[in-house]
Write a protein that holds these residues in place. Structure first.
Motif, PDB file in Angstrom:
ATOM      1  N   LEU A   1     -12.922 -30.125 -77.462  1.00  0.00           N
ATOM      2  CA  LEU A   1     -13.610 -29.077 -76.714  1.00  0.00           C
ATOM      3  C   LEU A   1     -12.761 -28.583 -75.555  1.00  0.00           C
ATOM      4  O   LEU A   1     -11.974 -29.338 -74.970  1.00  0.00           O
ATOM      5  N   SER A   2     -12.936 -27.331 -75.193  1.00  0.00           N
ATOM      6  CA  SER A   2     -12.237 -26.805 -74.025  1.00  0.00           C
ATOM      7  C   SER A   2     -12.797 -27.450 -72.764  1.00  0.00           C
ATOM      8  O   SER A   2     -13.924 -27.946 -72.750  1.00  0.00           O
ATOM      9  N   PHE A   3     -12.009 -27.421 -71.699  1.00  0.00           N
ATOM     10  CA  PHE A   3     -12.452 -28.025 -70.441  1.00  0.00           C
ATOM     11  C   PHE A   3     -13.728 -27.359 -69.941  1.00  0.00           C
ATOM     12  O   PHE A   3     -14.659 -28.027 -69.481  1.00  0.00           O
ATOM     13  N   ASN A   4     -13.792 -26.047 -70.030  1.00  0.00           N
ATOM     14  CA  ASN A   4     -14.964 -25.329 -69.525  1.00  0.00           C
ATOM     15  C   ASN A   4     -16.229 -25.681 -70.298  1.00  0.00           C
ATOM     16  O   ASN A   4     -17.317 -25.749 -69.713  1.00  0.00           O
ATOM     17  N   VAL A   5     -16.108 -25.908 -71.599  1.00  0.00           N
ATOM     18  CA  VAL A   5     -17.268 -26.291 -72.404  1.00  0.00           C
ATOM     19  C   VAL A   5     -17.742 -27.682 -72.008  1.00  0.00           C
ATOM     20  O   VAL A   5     -18.938 -27.938 -71.852  1.00  0.00           O
ATOM     21  N   ARG A   6     -16.804 -28.602 -71.817  1.00  0.00           N
ATOM     22  CA  ARG A   6     -17.178 -29.962 -71.397  1.00  0.00           C
ATOM     23  C   ARG A   6     -17.852 -29.944 -70.025  1.00  0.00           C
ATOM     24  O   ARG A   6     -18.847 -30.634 -69.791  1.00  0.00           O
ATOM     25  N   ARG A   7     -17.320 -29.146 -69.126  1.00  0.00           N
ATOM     26  CA  ARG A   7     -17.903 -29.043 -67.792  1.00  0.00           C
ATOM     27  C   ARG A   7     -19.309 -28.457 -67.860  1.00  0.00           C
ATOM     28  O   ARG A   7     -20.211 -28.909 -67.154  1.00  0.00           O
ATOM     29  N   LYS A   8     -19.504 -27.478 -68.739  1.00  0.00           N
ATOM     30  CA  LYS A   8     -20.828 -26.882 -68.907  1.00  0.00           C
ATOM     31  C   LYS A   8     -21.816 -27.908 -69.467  1.00  0.00           C
ATOM     32  O   LYS A   8     -22.976 -27.974 -69.043  1.00  0.00           O
ATOM     33  N   PHE A   9     -21.352 -28.716 -70.411  1.00  0.00           N
ATOM     34  CA  PHE A   9     -22.204 -29.775 -70.956  1.00  0.00           C
ATOM     35  C   PHE A   9     -22.688 -30.703 -69.843  1.00  0.00           C
ATOM     36  O   PHE A   9     -23.852 -31.090 -69.786  1.00  0.00           O
ATOM     37  N   PHE A  10     -21.772 -31.069 -68.955  1.00  0.00           N
ATOM     38  CA  PHE A  10     -22.121 -31.971 -67.856  1.00  0.00           C
ATOM     39  C   PHE A  10     -23.192 -31.346 -66.961  1.00  0.00           C
ATOM     40  O   PHE A  10     -24.153 -32.009 -66.560  1.00  0.00           O
ATOM     41  N   SER A  11     -23.047 -30.064 -66.688  1.00  0.00           N
ATOM     42  CA  SER A  11     -24.034 -29.368 -65.849  1.00  0.00           C
ATOM     43  C   SER A  11     -25.397 -29.322 -66.525  1.00  0.00           C
ATOM     44  O   SER A  11     -26.431 -29.546 -65.888  1.00  0.00           O
ATOM     45  N   VAL A  12     -25.405 -29.047 -67.826  1.00  0.00           N
ATOM     46  CA  VAL A  12     -26.659 -28.952 -68.574  1.00  0.00           C
ATOM     47  C   VAL A  12     -27.354 -30.307 -68.630  1.00  0.00           C
ATOM     48  O   VAL A  12     -28.570 -30.416 -68.436  1.00  0.00           O
ATOM     49  N   LEU A  13     -26.583 -31.365 -68.878  1.00  0.00           N
ATOM     50  CA  LEU A  13     -27.163 -32.708 -68.947  1.00  0.00           C
ATOM     51  C   LEU A  13     -27.754 -33.123 -67.603  1.00  0.00           C
ATOM     52  O   LEU A  13     -28.793 -33.780 -67.548  1.00  0.00           O
ATOM     53  N   ARG A  14     -27.090 -32.752 -66.538  1.00  0.00           N
ATOM     54  CA  ARG A  14     -27.604 -33.103 -65.212  1.00  0.00           C
ATOM     55  C   ARG A  14     -28.972 -32.456 -64.974  1.00  0.00           C
ATOM     56  O   ARG A  14     -29.876 -33.074 -64.412  1.00  0.00           O
ATOM     57  N   LYS A  15     -29.139 -31.237 -65.426  1.00  0.00           N
ATOM     58  CA  LYS A  15     -30.423 -30.544 -65.266  1.00  0.00           C
ATOM     59  C   LYS A  15     -31.518 -31.200 -66.107  1.00  0.00           C
ATOM     60  O   LYS A  15     -32.701 -31.075 -65.799  1.00  0.00           O
ATOM     61  N   GLN A  16     -31.123 -31.892 -67.180  1.00  0.00           N
ATOM     62  CA  GLN A  16     -32.091 -32.538 -68.065  1.00  0.00           C
ATOM     63  C   GLN A  16     -32.715 -33.778 -67.438  1.00  0.00           C
ATOM     64  O   GLN A  16     -33.670 -34.340 -67.969  1.00  0.00           O
ATOM     65  N   LYS A  17     -32.181 -34.221 -66.299  1.00  0.00           N
ATOM     66  CA  LYS A  17     -32.687 -35.418 -65.616  1.00  0.00           C
ATOM     67  C   LYS A  17     -32.659 -36.644 -66.543  1.00  0.00           C
ATOM     68  O   LYS A  17     -33.611 -37.428 -66.596  1.00  0.00           O
ATOM     69  N   ILE A  18     -31.573 -36.783 -67.276  1.00  0.00           N
ATOM     70  CA  ILE A  18     -31.448 -37.921 -68.182  1.00  0.00           C
ATOM     71  C   ILE A  18     -31.121 -39.183 -67.396  1.00  0.00           C
ATOM     72  O   ILE A  18     -30.674 -39.107 -66.243  1.00  0.00           O
ATOM     73  N   PRO A  19     -31.332 -40.362 -67.981  1.00  0.00           N
ATOM     74  CA  PRO A  19     -31.032 -41.601 -67.263  1.00  0.00           C
ATOM     75  C   PRO A  19     -29.585 -41.644 -66.784  1.00  0.00           C
ATOM     76  O   PRO A  19     -28.677 -41.146 -67.457  1.00  0.00           O
ATOM     77  N   MET A  20     -29.397 -42.250 -65.620  1.00  0.00           N
ATOM     78  CA  MET A  20     -28.070 -42.337 -65.007  1.00  0.00           C
ATOM     79  C   MET A  20     -27.034 -42.926 -65.960  1.00  0.00           C
ATOM     80  O   MET A  20     -25.899 -42.452 -66.040  1.00  0.00           O
ATOM     81  N   LYS A  21     -27.428 -43.944 -66.713  1.00  0.00           N
ATOM     82  CA  LYS A  21     -26.483 -44.614 -67.609  1.00  0.00           C
ATOM     83  C   LYS A  21     -25.910 -43.650 -68.638  1.00  0.00           C
ATOM     84  O   LYS A  21     -24.716 -43.667 -68.940  1.00  0.00           O
TER      85      LYS A  21
END
Length: 397
Positions: free
Chosen positions: A149-169
């Motif tokens: 994946l491109s860096f920007n896509v990976r960074r976007k994934f991280f932002s989206v997951l953070r909004k999902q309020k998923i467990p810290m682990k």
């Protein structure tokens, strides 16, 4: 969740043998909307359910059609990797509803995505729209997939997951597997920290180099809220220890969040935990699990700073972490304190710890009516059997 659980209860309690063959698909369609995480970890019940489903839907081999996947619904969460890897790609949509997947299931998900034979296409072509569509499945990405994946896509994934309020682990796992340094990094400022993807793109060396102590001090809450990697969190604590060489104070400790979990016992021994609000903040389960010895050190540090014992406020604040304390500490809890603590979480306590608490609880609630007494005392029982005869309570261990 409540609705899903009720469906599970109805379907599991109703024997498949009693279902007429022409109605079995409706039966499994309803069951497929259930929350399969409520089943025990034992395989027997899940295996029996899936065997019944195979009989109903005419499943043979390990390749499921889109129709079969649709009917099975959330039962996909229980399937072995062979089914995940060889079934219609619709199975990915069902796996989004799973509370968790095993390592072998995760490998199968990654293989399916890497094949490019899904609605999402080849990972090298993924864009921000794909990120939004895949969403929660990204928690299962490994480095092999992330590297395509491109860096920007990976960074976007991280932002989206953070909004999902998923467990810290899970968020930490994604960061560890998929983070890589960006082409350009610079000093960390309030603007940098405000970015939804911060600190994605920094490695630990860069994070240490570019995070100024003054910036950390002025933006501590925002930084600790966003940093999930343990190596980065260790850097944060090291810098805070430079600012506060005699130990972190209440104001700082209340802002640590999950960063507190990487502290050493020596760090904790210097913390100035003087008020109950600080203890509550440190024990908040949203920050992740404490190692037992560290949890005990935090609680004992608070107690020692005011020559305190565990009162009701403290017991409520520490939650299940009460089970990390020595029996001598538990024996000092008084009956009045326990009266204000209904249904404490003692699930991880030893029999000896429960027995120590039971003696005090028995005094606290001995004037309750039999049924109410038993319900209140259940968390303290362990292997203790409560015999209730009329209004007299007797115990036998």
């Amino acid at each position: 969740m409540g609705h899903m659980l009720s469906v599970m209860c109805v379907c599991v309690c109703c024997s498949y043998e009693k279902i007429q063959k022409e109605n079995c698909r409706s039966y499994f369609s309803a069951l497929g909307r259930a929350d399969f995480s409520v089943l025990s970890h034992g395989l027997d019940k899940k295996t029996i359910l899936f065997n019944d489903a195979k009989d109903c839907l005419g499943i043979s081999g390990v390749s499921l059609t889109s129709y079969q996947v649709e009917v099975l619904g959330n039962m996909a969460c229980t399937l072995n990797p062979s089914y995940i890897q060889n079934s219609h790609p619709l199975i990915l949509e069902k796996l989004k509803n799973c509370g968790d997947l095993s390592d072998s299931q995760i490998t199968a998900v990654q293989s399916l995505l890497l094949s490019g034979n899904t609605a999402y296409g080849n990972p090298s072509t993924w864009n921000e729209q794909t990120v939004e569509q895949l969403s929660i499945l990204a928690v299962y990405f490994k480095s092999d997939l992330c590297n395509t994946l491109s860096f920007n896509v990976r960074r976007k994934f991280f932002s989206v997951l953070r909004k999902q309020k998923i467990p810290m682990k899970k968020l930490r796992t994604f960061f560890t597997e998929c983070n890589s340094e960006s082409a350009t990094v610079s000093n960390i400022t309030a603007v940098t920290i405000a970015d939804a993807s911060f600190p994605f793109g920094f490695n630990s060396t860069q994070f240490d180099l570019y995070l100024d102590i003054a910036v950390l001090q002025n933006n501590l809450a925002a930084i600790t809220e966003k940093v999930v990697d343990t190596s980065f969190q260790t850097i944060i604590l090291n810098k805070l220890n430079q600012i506060y060489p005699s130990g972190l104070n209440d104001g700082v400790l209340q802002l640590l969040g999950s960063t507190s979990r990487v502290a050493t016992i020596d760090d904790i021994s210097k913390w100035n935990i003087t008020i109950i609000d600080t203890l509550s903040s440190l024990m908040d389960s949203n920050g992740g699990l404490w190692e037992p010895e560290k949890s005990k050190a935090v609680i004992m540090r608070y107690l020692s700073m005011g020559n305190r014992s565990l009162g009701s406020a403290e017991i409520n604040a520490v939650g299940s972490n009460i089970c990390t304390l020595n029996i001598s500490v538990l024996e000092n809890i008084n009956a009045e304190s326990l009266k204000e603590v209904l249904f404490p979480d003692l699930s991880s306590c030893t029999i000896e710890q429960k027995s120590a608490l039971y003696i005090t609880a028995n005094t606290s609630f001995s004037n309750q009516r039999s049924k109410a007494y038993y319900q209140i005392m259940r968390p303290y029982l362990g292997k203790t059997i409560i015999h209730i005869h009329r209004n007299t309570k007797h115990t036998q261990v």
